[in-house]
Design an enzyme around this catalytic site. Structure first.
Site, PDB file in Angstrom:
ATOM      1  N   LEU A 288      31.977   9.983 -58.324  1.00  0.00           N
ATOM      2  CA  LEU A 288      31.706   9.787 -56.663  1.00  0.00           C
ATOM      3  C   LEU A 288      30.712  10.677 -56.083  1.00  0.00           C
ATOM      4  CD1 LEU A 288      33.173   8.642 -54.445  1.00  0.00           C
ATOM      5  CD2 LEU A 288      34.817  10.285 -54.394  1.00  0.00           C
ATOM      6  N   TYR A 289      30.605  11.947 -56.377  1.00  0.00           N
ATOM      7  CA  TYR A 289      29.560  13.014 -55.694  1.00  0.00           C
ATOM      8  C   TYR A 289      28.227  12.481 -56.284  1.00  0.00           C
ATOM      9  CZ  TYR A 289      26.957  17.233 -55.356  1.00  0.00           C
ATOM     10  OH  TYR A 289      25.755  18.185 -54.810  1.00  0.00           O
ATOM     11  N   VAL A 290      28.030  12.120 -57.387  1.00  0.00           N
ATOM     12  CA  VAL A 290      26.597  11.644 -57.829  1.00  0.00           C
ATOM     13  C   VAL A 290      26.137  10.547 -56.929  1.00  0.00           C
ATOM     14  CG1 VAL A 290      25.013  11.187 -59.492  1.00  0.00           C
ATOM     15  CG2 VAL A 290      26.421  13.121 -59.600  1.00  0.00           C
TER      16      VAL A 290
ATOM     17  N   THR B   7      27.414   9.493 -54.363  1.00  0.00           N
ATOM     18  CA  THR B   7      26.888   9.761 -52.726  1.00  0.00           C
ATOM     19  C   THR B   7      25.625  10.029 -52.616  1.00  0.00           C
ATOM     20  OG1 THR B   7      27.717  12.017 -52.626  1.00  0.00           O
ATOM     21  CG2 THR B   7      29.282  10.204 -52.189  1.00  0.00           C
ATOM     22  N   LYS B   8      25.488  10.884 -53.615  1.00  0.00           N
ATOM     23  CA  LYS B   8      23.681  11.740 -53.434  1.00  0.00           C
ATOM     24  C   LYS B   8      22.700  10.378 -53.710  1.00  0.00           C
ATOM     25  CE  LYS B   8      24.670  15.727 -52.177  1.00  0.00           C
ATOM     26  NZ  LYS B   8      24.305  16.463 -51.049  1.00  0.00           N
TER      27      LYS B   8
END
Ligand code: NAP
Length: 249
Positions: A154-156, A158-159
């Site tokens: 999820l984090y990657v 978003t980036k």
């Protein structure tokens, strides 16, 4: 302080960590800096005091950059205090790691809103200033978009959205003289990585071992790069994502 052209710089999430290092470096480059933060007023005020003690100009402005009204107020306060915003660093972010089967809609909204929607809002706010005919935006992504580590889906994601937005907004804003780039930092020792348990973990040790320069990143490692990307020296650089990770990829 440098004698370079003074601009108004907004650094989101600058009360600590990478954002604080970036705010200090932009002040050192001679810019008036708006130190945005969400909740840590003390941290933001420490950064402002450090800049002023060195002869620079800075102000702390609270605001959740995932909220349109807060972003409007942030840009308004920046303009009233120092003049039109021509440097924007989208640093505010949340890194939360989890196995993909446990991700909830709340996790998605929280990380996507903070890490990506905020970038859309602030970029629109900078572009909405009709009197701005040159400017520089730097979006703070992650080296995770190179490594794609497990549990960071999820984090990657978003980036990765942020990086795509960087390249496309550079095309739309280039004709107005506004450059848009991103940096992709490596693992670094910050409040964020301490509270997440990353600092001191086996994962951190493995990450340092995989870094040719053999250490974690520090906030000032990024400040100097952002100062360059927002300077006239980088006038021919736009739409790029620069890996700033001690060589880890
Ligand atoms: N540290 C690393 O290893 C690393 C590696 C790659 C990429 N990055 C990226 O670098 C950026 C900074 O990371 P960090 O480790 O320095 O983080 P950190 O120590 O956790 O600091 C995060 C900062 O962002 C602010 N913030 C969070 N949500 C916000 C919101 N909605 N509106 C305004 N400000 C908000 C926080 O403000 P308050 O504390 O005042 O609430 C704080 O100033 C992030 O985008 C992260 O994804 C970090």
């Amino acid at each position: 302080m440098s004698t370079a052209t003074t601009r108004t710089a907004v650094v989101t999430g600058a009360s600590k960590g990478l954002g604080a290092g970036i705010a200090l470096a932009l002040a050192e480059a001679g810019h008036a800096v708006v130190v945005n933060y969400r909740s840590d007023a003390e941290g933001a005020s420490r950064v402002v005091d450090q800049i002023r003690a060195a002869g620079g100009r800075a102000v702390a402005v609270a605001g959740d950059v995932s909220l349109p009204a807060d972003v409007r107020a942030l840009f308004e306060e920046a303009r009233v205090t120092f003049g039109p915003v021509t440097i924007l660093v989208n640093n505010a972010g949340i890194a939360a790691f989890a196995p993909l089967e446990t991700i909830t809609e709340t996790d998605y909204r929280r990380q996507m809103d903070t890490n990506f929607w905020s970038v859309v809002l602030t970029t629109q706010a900078l572009a909405a200033q009709e009197d701005v005919t040159d400017g520089a935006i730097v979006n703070v992504s992650t080296g995770g978009t190179y490594q794609h580590p497990a549990f960071a889906s999820l984090y990657v994601a978003t980036k990765s959205a942020m990086e795509a937005f960087t390249v496309i907004s550079a095309k739309e804003l280039g004709p107005r003289g506004i450059r848009v780039n991103a940096i992709a930092p490596g693992p670094s020792d910050t409040d964020g990585t301490r509270s997440s348990g990353f600092v001191g973990s086996d994962m951190e040790a493995a990450s340092i071992a995989a870094t040719p320069l053999g250490r974690s990143g520090r906030p000032d490692d990024y400040g100097s790069v952002v100062a360059f990307l927002t300077s006239d020296g980088a006038r021919w650089v736009t739409g790029d994502v620069l890996l700033v990770s001690g060589g880890q990829r």
